[in-house]
Design a protein around this motif. Sequence first.
Motif, short mmCIF file in Angstrom:
data_model
loop_
_atom_site.label_atom_id
_atom_site.label_comp_id
_atom_site.label_asym_id
_atom_site.label_seq_id
_atom_site.Cartn_x
_atom_site.Cartn_y
_atom_site.Cartn_z
N LEU A 1 -4.46 -1.83 -5.51
CA LEU A 1 -3.33 -2.75 -5.55
C LEU A 1 -3.34 -3.61 -6.81
O LEU A 1 -2.31 -3.82 -7.45
CB LEU A 1 -3.35 -3.65 -4.30
N VAL B 1 -8.96 -0.29 -1.48
CA VAL B 1 -7.51 -0.48 -1.45
C VAL B 1 -7.12 -1.67 -2.32
O VAL B 1 -6.12 -1.63 -3.05
CB VAL B 1 -7.03 -0.67 0.00
N THR C 1 0.82 -1.20 0.00
CA THR C 1 0.00 0.00 0.00
C THR C 1 0.86 1.25 0.00
O THR C 1 0.52 2.25 -0.66
CB THR C 1 -0.93 -0.01 1.23
#
Length: 501
Positions: A443, A439, A8
Amino acid sequence: MISAFTNTFKIPELRNRVLFTLFMLVIVRVGAAITCPGVNALVLREWFLNEVNTQTGGGVAALFNLFSGGALENCAIFSLGVMPYISASIMLQLLTAVIPQLGKLAKEDGGRQKIMQYTRYATIGLCVLQGGLLAKSFEFPKNNPFLGGIEQTISRLGIPLVSNQGFGFEVMTVITLTAGAMFLMWIGDQITDRGIGNGMSLIITIGIVARLPAALIQAWKTFVPANGLSSQVNPMVLVLMIAFLFFVIAAVICVTEAQRRISVQYAKRIVGRKVYGGQTQYMPLKVNYAGVMPIIFAQALLVFPTTIVSMAFKTNDTAQKIAAALNQGPWHYAFYGGMIFFFSYFWVATQFQPAQIADDLKKYGGYIPGVRPGKPTADFLDFTMTRLTFAGAIFLTIIAILPQMLSHQLNVPYITAQFFGGTSLLIVVGVVLDTMRQVETHLIQRHYDGFLRKGRLRGRFDGGARAGGEAVQQGALMWAYVAIALLIVSGVTIFIAQHIR
């Protein structure tokens, strides 16, 4: 999962979004500790500590304090939280579904911006109204149903809640609380635009999670009292509650993510040398389509009338009995469950439009296999959604009543029991899943592994169903190991605490 958190911070854009979100949430927590001028926060904190947090039932003050993240306990500038904005948004959303002019405006170019502007105006009105009522409650705490029992705390401490009462204090409090609520609304919009996740939802979630340490402390005091006193509750109940907590969280995640996938086939169209359509897609219908809204509506309709009846008919025994029956007991559970069912179907009826979906499918050449286009498709979707809503309403009823039953039957403090279900658990689980999904998308777009190396999301893009099954098994094993470890640690801790005492 650890590598996903590391990845991240390898992506500059995602790293900046996460850091910006964390910075804004820190500002939210700082504002929840700044007291409004003219109010003695020591009296409120003492009252919450001895009266509200230890009681086996949640009142209006406990509900407001939960969604404000403890800001009401400090009489902070963020005491109103984002609930006025959420209430205004729900009002405008429902009015858009029932008023044709607003519905037409929402479909026009720039109509959504107009509705958002109306929502902000309504938020200011609700902030002024709620701020004025809160200021009046602080000025006249005696026999106040919102601050029930605070007069004993004031007499015990010998400190008034508000030193300088009057019109000036009311105006200053209303302006301060309104400005704080509007600033929170701006922070929420900034998080949505420049951060990660939904800003308003994250603000509510961080407020709920901020109450977790106080809930754990209150649970420890209940199950392992100090000064050599014997606990009124068997300490092994705490171990069983921890195991039950993992079960409830797992059930909430499963039902929140549960879907009925209806296959939709699109007809082939030949345009020039290209062939369009012909593939099969899926229309996901969620089991818990209404989300947490039915519980919020049911709580509002049960808490506020009970408070008004208790305040307006103090000398009427029949009215007091009705208020007590609506507050807890079998009649309370029956009315609570009935209203959750009603609002579940009401929300689905206003938000889910099977006729419009059927028309859109027919317009773009799509059809459900085995169902004729047009009205039969709309009837099929309506029948399917009705059955799914029934299952979702049962789930919401169980989740809503569970903390109250734990609080009343096992004498668990309400501040602790509220993390076993109700609005708090549904909001936290839903927001965490949505944030992790965003998230995960960032990714995977950068060719990184997600939170689960062979998770459902990656398996769906790669066309592998087996990867999703392996991820579910890995996740289940991981949480099983964590649950067993926590049970062992809890049992050893209780054993040591009992022998030390």
